[in-house]
Scaffold this motif. Sequence first.
Motif, short mmCIF file in Angstrom:
data_model
loop_
_atom_site.label_atom_id
_atom_site.label_comp_id
_atom_site.label_asym_id
_atom_site.label_seq_id
_atom_site.Cartn_x
_atom_site.Cartn_y
_atom_site.Cartn_z
N UNK A 1 67.46 -57.07 -47.50
CA UNK A 1 68.21 -56.18 -47.05
C UNK A 1 67.89 -56.04 -45.64
N UNK A 2 68.59 -55.83 -44.63
CA UNK A 2 68.69 -55.52 -43.23
C UNK A 2 69.70 -55.14 -42.45
N UNK A 3 69.60 -54.99 -41.32
CA UNK A 3 71.04 -54.60 -40.65
C UNK A 3 71.97 -55.68 -40.59
N UNK A 4 71.33 -56.74 -40.96
CA UNK A 4 72.49 -58.07 -41.05
C UNK A 4 72.59 -58.49 -42.46
N UNK B 1 77.34 -65.94 -34.39
CA UNK B 1 76.55 -65.80 -33.16
C UNK B 1 76.88 -64.59 -32.40
N UNK B 2 77.97 -64.42 -32.17
CA UNK B 2 78.37 -63.33 -31.09
C UNK B 2 78.24 -62.01 -31.77
N UNK B 3 78.45 -61.82 -33.12
CA UNK B 3 78.26 -60.54 -33.81
C UNK B 3 76.85 -60.22 -33.88
N UNK B 4 76.00 -61.32 -34.23
CA UNK B 4 74.55 -61.03 -34.25
C UNK B 4 73.90 -60.68 -32.90
N UNK B 5 74.43 -61.23 -31.76
CA UNK B 5 74.31 -60.75 -30.32
C UNK B 5 74.51 -59.32 -30.19
N UNK B 6 75.80 -58.75 -30.74
CA UNK B 6 76.05 -57.47 -30.56
C UNK B 6 74.99 -56.76 -31.16
N UNK B 7 74.43 -56.79 -32.39
CA UNK B 7 73.48 -56.04 -32.83
C UNK B 7 72.22 -56.27 -32.14
N UNK B 8 71.78 -57.44 -31.76
CA UNK B 8 70.55 -57.63 -31.14
C UNK B 8 70.54 -57.16 -29.78
N UNK B 9 71.66 -56.96 -29.09
CA UNK B 9 71.92 -56.45 -27.75
C UNK B 9 71.63 -54.87 -28.14
N UNK B 10 72.12 -54.21 -28.90
CA UNK B 10 72.03 -52.94 -29.06
C UNK B 10 70.78 -52.54 -29.59
N UNK B 11 69.98 -53.41 -30.37
CA UNK B 11 68.54 -52.90 -30.67
C UNK B 11 67.64 -53.17 -29.39
N UNK C 1 72.00 -40.51 -34.02
CA UNK C 1 72.96 -41.09 -33.19
C UNK C 1 72.87 -42.63 -33.04
N UNK C 2 71.65 -43.08 -32.55
CA UNK C 2 71.32 -44.41 -32.50
C UNK C 2 71.32 -45.13 -33.80
N UNK C 3 70.72 -44.67 -34.85
CA UNK C 3 70.95 -45.26 -36.20
C UNK C 3 72.39 -45.41 -36.67
N UNK D 1 73.80 -48.35 -34.58
CA UNK D 1 73.41 -49.54 -35.17
C UNK D 1 74.03 -49.94 -36.58
N UNK D 2 74.38 -48.87 -37.40
CA UNK D 2 74.79 -48.98 -38.68
C UNK D 2 76.49 -49.41 -38.59
N UNK D 3 77.09 -48.93 -37.55
CA UNK D 3 78.32 -49.04 -37.41
C UNK D 3 78.89 -50.26 -36.40
N UNK D 4 78.09 -50.82 -35.96
CA UNK D 4 78.26 -52.01 -35.05
C UNK D 4 79.08 -53.14 -35.55
N UNK D 5 78.51 -53.39 -36.81
CA UNK D 5 79.01 -54.79 -37.42
C UNK D 5 79.82 -54.19 -38.85
N UNK D 6 80.77 -54.94 -39.27
CA UNK D 6 81.28 -54.39 -40.43
C UNK D 6 80.12 -54.83 -41.72
#
Length: 128
Positions: A1-4, A47-57, A110-112, A115-120
């Motif tokens: 279980x993780x953000x990804x 990879x582009x979607x993963x980049x999106x969440x890691x950049x936000x992190x 707000x930040x959480x 992060x949760x809404x960044x990826x489907x």
Amino acid sequence: YSLLDRRPEEACLGLLKQNNISVITRGSLAKGILAGKPAKAYLNYSKAEVDKITNLLQKVTRQSPTSAANVALQFVLNNEAITSAFCGIRNSQQLEDVLNTLKVAFIDKDNMDQLISTLPINHYEAHR
């Protein structure tokens, strides 16, 4: 279980919580991707979607005295069904970073939410 890997949210985490069954997770740092390793495709995310969440992190961690690993673990531990998270630790610095998760203030809502809404959310497909 993780953000990804939010598949357990689909059905089991709520059911387990409802029945007072606690959960110990693994994979909470997504093979280190959520702790600073280079982004790559992961599960059903490109990879582009993963980049999106890691950049936000990285953006979130610049605003607070915490690390990407701390925030990723906070996401996991923020779920009421989760009681513990196993983390692969290879050196004392990684251990210190994980222990700091318990010391730093949780990131704001707000930040959480961002992060949760960044990826489907991903779903179990192979078991259908």
